[in-house]
Each structure stands twice: as structure tokens, then as C-alpha cells.
Scaffold this motif. Structure first.
Motif, PDB file in Angstrom:
ATOM      1  N   GLU A   1       0.742  -1.120  -0.185  1.00  0.00           N
ATOM      2  CA  GLU A   1      -0.071  -0.036  -0.105  1.00  0.00           C
ATOM      3  C   GLU A   1       0.802   1.359   0.042  1.00  0.00           C
ATOM      4  N   SER A   2       1.945   1.275   0.940  1.00  0.00           N
ATOM      5  CA  SER A   2       2.743   2.349   0.905  1.00  0.00           C
ATOM      6  C   SER A   2       3.370   2.613  -0.516  1.00  0.00           C
ATOM      7  N   LEU A   3       3.829   1.641  -1.242  1.00  0.00           N
ATOM      8  CA  LEU A   3       4.433   1.667  -2.466  1.00  0.00           C
ATOM      9  C   LEU A   3       3.451   2.258  -3.747  1.00  0.00           C
ATOM     10  N   ILE A   4       2.184   1.620  -3.333  1.00  0.00           N
ATOM     11  CA  ILE A   4       1.144   2.023  -4.512  1.00  0.00           C
ATOM     12  C   ILE A   4       0.944   3.793  -4.279  1.00  0.00           C
ATOM     13  N   GLU A   5       0.955   4.340  -3.098  1.00  0.00           N
ATOM     14  CA  GLU A   5       0.948   5.525  -2.806  1.00  0.00           C
ATOM     15  C   GLU A   5       1.957   6.439  -3.287  1.00  0.00           C
ATOM     16  N   LYS A   6       3.130   5.761  -3.725  1.00  0.00           N
ATOM     17  CA  LYS A   6       4.118   6.429  -4.332  1.00  0.00           C
ATOM     18  C   LYS A   6       3.939   6.720  -5.939  1.00  0.00           C
ATOM     19  N   GLY A   7       2.718   5.914  -6.318  1.00  0.00           N
ATOM     20  CA  GLY A   7       2.617   5.962  -7.672  1.00  0.00           C
ATOM     21  C   GLY A   7       3.264   4.887  -8.503  1.00  0.00           C
ATOM     22  N   LEU A   8       3.521   3.904  -7.897  1.00  0.00           N
ATOM     23  CA  LEU A   8       4.194   2.782  -8.581  1.00  0.00           C
ATOM     24  C   LEU A   8       3.331   1.885  -9.247  1.00  0.00           C
ATOM     25  N   ASP A   9       3.754   1.409 -10.482  1.00  0.00           N
ATOM     26  CA  ASP A   9       2.904   0.347 -11.085  1.00  0.00           C
ATOM     27  C   ASP A   9       3.321  -1.133 -10.833  1.00  0.00           C
ATOM     28  N   HIS A  10       2.767  -2.044 -11.344  1.00  0.00           N
ATOM     29  CA  HIS A  10       3.061  -3.552 -10.881  1.00  0.00           C
ATOM     30  C   HIS A  10       4.464  -3.881 -10.627  1.00  0.00           C
ATOM     31  N   SER A  11       5.088  -3.598 -11.994  1.00  0.00           N
ATOM     32  CA  SER A  11       6.637  -3.968 -12.014  1.00  0.00           C
ATOM     33  C   SER A  11       7.401  -3.104 -10.783  1.00  0.00           C
ATOM     34  N   GLY A  12       6.779  -1.930 -10.800  1.00  0.00           N
ATOM     35  CA  GLY A  12       7.727  -0.983  -9.694  1.00  0.00           C
ATOM     36  C   GLY A  12       7.335  -1.419  -8.573  1.00  0.00           C
ATOM     37  N   VAL A  13       6.246  -1.935  -8.017  1.00  0.00           N
ATOM     38  CA  VAL A  13       5.821  -2.234  -6.706  1.00  0.00           C
ATOM     39  C   VAL A  13       6.840  -3.551  -6.205  1.00  0.00           C
ATOM     40  N   PHE A  14       6.949  -4.571  -7.444  1.00  0.00           N
ATOM     41  CA  PHE A  14       7.510  -5.696  -7.438  1.00  0.00           C
ATOM     42  C   PHE A  14       9.162  -5.232  -6.980  1.00  0.00           C
ATOM     43  N   ILE A  15       9.620  -4.567  -7.860  1.00  0.00           N
ATOM     44  CA  ILE A  15      11.202  -4.454  -7.539  1.00  0.00           C
ATOM     45  C   ILE A  15      11.448  -3.783  -6.369  1.00  0.00           C
ATOM     46  N   ASN A  16      10.347  -2.697  -5.948  1.00  0.00           N
ATOM     47  CA  ASN A  16      10.838  -1.897  -4.894  1.00  0.00           C
ATOM     48  C   ASN A  16      10.533  -2.659  -3.585  1.00  0.00           C
ATOM     49  N   LEU A  17       9.495  -3.596  -3.542  1.00  0.00           N
ATOM     50  CA  LEU A  17       9.203  -4.582  -2.479  1.00  0.00           C
ATOM     51  C   LEU A  17      10.222  -5.371  -2.284  1.00  0.00           C
ATOM     52  N   ILE A  18      11.163  -5.975  -3.300  1.00  0.00           N
ATOM     53  CA  ILE A  18      12.191  -6.871  -2.958  1.00  0.00           C
ATOM     54  C   ILE A  18      13.412  -6.121  -2.510  1.00  0.00           C
ATOM     55  N   SER A  19      13.304  -4.647  -3.024  1.00  0.00           N
ATOM     56  CA  SER A  19      14.457  -3.884  -2.474  1.00  0.00           C
ATOM     57  C   SER A  19      14.218  -3.472  -0.991  1.00  0.00           C
ATOM     58  N   GLU A  20      13.278  -3.348  -0.655  1.00  0.00           N
ATOM     59  CA  GLU A  20      12.875  -2.881   0.803  1.00  0.00           C
ATOM     60  C   GLU A  20      12.844  -4.433   1.652  1.00  0.00           C
ATOM     61  N   LEU A  21      12.587  -5.385   1.070  1.00  0.00           N
ATOM     62  CA  LEU A  21      12.798  -6.644   1.882  1.00  0.00           C
ATOM     63  C   LEU A  21      14.157  -7.055   2.085  1.00  0.00           C
ATOM     64  N   THR A  22      15.096  -6.292   1.212  1.00  0.00           N
ATOM     65  CA  THR A  22      16.614  -6.759   1.552  1.00  0.00           C
ATOM     66  C   THR A  22      17.451  -5.583   1.996  1.00  0.00           C
ATOM     67  N   GLU A  23      17.085  -4.473   1.930  1.00  0.00           N
ATOM     68  CA  GLU A  23      17.757  -3.244   2.416  1.00  0.00           C
ATOM     69  C   GLU A  23      18.346  -3.442   3.644  1.00  0.00           C
ATOM     70  N   ASN A  24      17.906  -3.874   4.656  1.00  0.00           N
ATOM     71  CA  ASN A  24      18.265  -4.114   6.082  1.00  0.00           C
ATOM     72  C   ASN A  24      19.197  -5.356   6.315  1.00  0.00           C
ATOM     73  N   ASP A  25      19.349  -6.067   5.161  1.00  0.00           N
ATOM     74  CA  ASP A  25      20.151  -7.316   5.323  1.00  0.00           C
ATOM     75  C   ASP A  25      21.846  -7.153   5.702  1.00  0.00           C
ATOM     76  N   TYR A  26      22.279  -5.815   5.195  1.00  0.00           N
ATOM     77  CA  TYR A  26      23.675  -5.734   5.781  1.00  0.00           C
ATOM     78  C   TYR A  26      23.652  -5.735   7.427  1.00  0.00           C
ATOM     79  N   ILE A  27      22.650  -5.152   7.870  1.00  0.00           N
ATOM     80  CA  ILE A  27      22.208  -4.841   9.407  1.00  0.00           C
ATOM     81  C   ILE A  27      22.360  -6.533  10.060  1.00  0.00           C
ATOM     82  N   LYS A  28      21.575  -7.166   9.392  1.00  0.00           N
ATOM     83  CA  LYS A  28      21.427  -8.683   9.659  1.00  0.00           C
ATOM     84  C   LYS A  28      22.790  -9.276   9.703  1.00  0.00           C
TER      85      LYS A  28
END
Length: 286
Positions: free
Chosen positions: A105-132
Motif C-alpha cells: 500500500e505504501s508503494l502504491i501511494e508513491k504512484g508505482l505500477d505493478h513492476s515498480g511495486v515488485f522491484i521496490n518490494l524486493i529492494s525494501e525486504l533486502t535493504e536491512n540485510d547488511y545490518i542482519k
């Protein structure tokens, strides 16, 4: 484009256009026809690895995202499946609908389409992996420091085995994500804007670095295992020293016992000071 989080008994077969649909595994037959989409249902129901497959002009991707808890040995895996053409519809399958729908929902609010939501979701779910992974390294270093003074070596063996299993899981995770990034490198036309392509480029560089970090942590664990092995060998050597001392003390005594235990007439039998001398010699050895 509209986000639709499917309710428990709600049906939504074939009415996918301009929707991002979020469902749980138990709702697969609420969205897919069980005969027409049997292979897709089976893949989304039993997500085991990160992979992507093509079905004509549609794509089926499955992910196992690792979420760390208090320690790496207690990390949990969030399984997410995606069926989409990246143009007109997307169906996300997860057992944690609240978490996923909030992010989408937060990605849709940014005006992203289907492919945009997908690639940004993968990016968000891995962005803190360095900390892990940094926390993984810290935990391994603490374990290495405690290993020197640890007396329960059996406990250390179990912990090393647990770390090894976790790092293997992390390794496979990033290895498989890398294969997915390789797939998209030949399908850049799926991304509808340059921003999405840039996001893909960032992600395609991040995953190999995370994979290399896992290889480094595996080397660290190997060094810890070698240190543990050295501790075991030192402990065994100390035990051998004790056994050697005990043997050195009692071997001469056994020789004397064996000697006087024989049914032979010894010359000293008729000599009065013989036994006091033998006893004195034994006391000296002790």
C-alpha cells in the motif's frame, strides 16, 4: 491500480485486472481455478526456494525472505509468492497478509505500477540485510571469544552446527536471489520506467555483495571451528599428560608386584632387610 486484500471466504477468480491482490496460501483456490492453474497453485502452496518461472506472458516468482529475531539461530523465514504479468495484475501469496499489504500500500501511494511495486518490494525486504549480517558477524565474534573459556565443549559443537546450518540457508537464499536478478537482466523490458531499471541495477549489485558477505562469515565460522578443535586437542593432551604420569608412577610398582608374585625362590627371601628396602623403594616411586 487498486490493492485488494482478500477476506477469508471471498472469491475473486479471473477478476484481476488493474489489481494487486494479497492472499494467504489457504485462499489460493479462491483466486485460481484448481484445474486450470493446478501447477501454479502447487508452486505457491509449497514455496521452498527463491526462483522465477515463465508461463507464456506471465511470471511466477517465489521468495524466502529471512527475518532475524534475537539471534541468527532463531531467525524465521517469510515465504512470499508472486504471480503477475507486471503490466495489468499481480497476485501476492503470503501467510502474513498484514505485513505485506502494508508495504504494498505504501508503494502504491508513491504512484508505482505493478513492476515498480515488485522491484521496490524486493529492494525494501533486502535493504536491512547488511545490518542482519553485521549482527551475525558480531554474534560469531562473541562466540569465538567465549570459546576460549568454555568448559562444555559438547555445547559448543551443537552451537557450531547450528551456525553452520543457518549460514548455509543464508548462502542458498542469496545464491537463488542472484539467479532471479540474472533472469531480469535479460528481461529489462518488464520494467516500465528508467527509475525501475535503476532500482533493479542497485538490487543486482546488492545481492552479490550480500552473498560475498555470507562467504566471509562462513570463513569466520571455519576459523572458529578450527579454534574449537584446538581447544579439544589441548584438553586431550592434558588428559594424556595425567595418564602418562599415573603410568610412570605405577609401572615400576607393577614390575615389583609381578616379580615377587612369581613362584620362584628369590635370593633376598633369606635376607632380613630385603622387604624394608623394597617397601622403601616403592614409597620413593610414589
Amino acid at each position: 491500480m487498486k490493492l485488494k486484500v482478500l477476506e477469508t471466504d471471498e472469491q475473486l477468480k479471473e477478476d484481476w485486472k488493474n489489481k494487486i491482490i494479497v492472499i494467504s496460501k489457504s485462499q489460493l483456490t479462491n483466486v485460481f481455478d484448481s484445474k486450470q492453474y493446478k501447477e501454479i497453485i502447487d508452486t505457491l502452496k509449497y514455496i521452498t526456494i527463491n526462483k522465477i518461472e515463465t508461463f507464456e506472458d506471465k511470471y511466477l516468482a517465489t521468495f524466502n525472505f529471512i527475518f532475524s529475531e534475537q539471534s541468527i539461530t532463531g531467525s524465521r523465514v517469510e515465504k512470499i509468492g508472486i504471480y503477475s504479468d507486471f503490466k495489468t495484475f499481480s497476485i501476492y501469496v503470503t501467510n502474513n497478509k498484514n505485513l505485506l499489504s502494508t508495504k504494498i500500500e505504501s508503494l502504491i501511494e508513491k504512484g508505482l505500477d505493478h513492476s515498480g511495486v515488485f522491484i521496490n518490494l524486493i529492494s525494501e525486504l533486502t535493504e536491512n540485510d547488511y545490518i542482519k549480517l553485521e549482527s551475525v558477524e558480531n554474534e560469531l565474534n562473541e562466540f569465538a571469544d567465549k570459546l576460549i573459556s568454555e568448559k562444555d565443549l559438547e555445547k559448543c559443537t551443537k552451537k557450531i552446527s547450528a551456525y553452520r546450518r543457518v549460514l548455509i540457508r543464508y548462502k542458498h537464499h542469496y545464491e537463488q536471489l542472484n539467479y532471479i536478478m540474472d533472469f531480469f537482466s535479460t528481461h529489462l523490458d518488464l520494467f516500465n520506467s528508467k527509475e525501475e531499471q535503476k532500482q533493479y541495477v542497485v538490487l543486482s549489485k546488492r545481492i552479490p555483495r550480500l552473498y560475498n558477505e555470507i562467504l566471509y562469515l562462513r570463513d569466520v565460522l571455519s576459523q572458529i571451528r578450527e579454534s574449537y578443535q584446538s581447544q579439544v586437542e589441548i584438553k586431550q593432551n592434558n588428559l594424556m599428560k595425567i595418564f602418562t604420569i599415573i603410568t610412570a608412577i605405577f609401572m615400576p610398582l607393577q614390575l615389583i608386584v609381578g616379580w615377587y608374585g612369581m613362584n620362584l625362590i628369590m635370593p633376598e627371601f633369606n635376607w632380613a632387610p630385603a622387604y624394608p628396602i623394597v617397601i622403601s623403594v616403592c614409597v620413593v616411586f610414589i
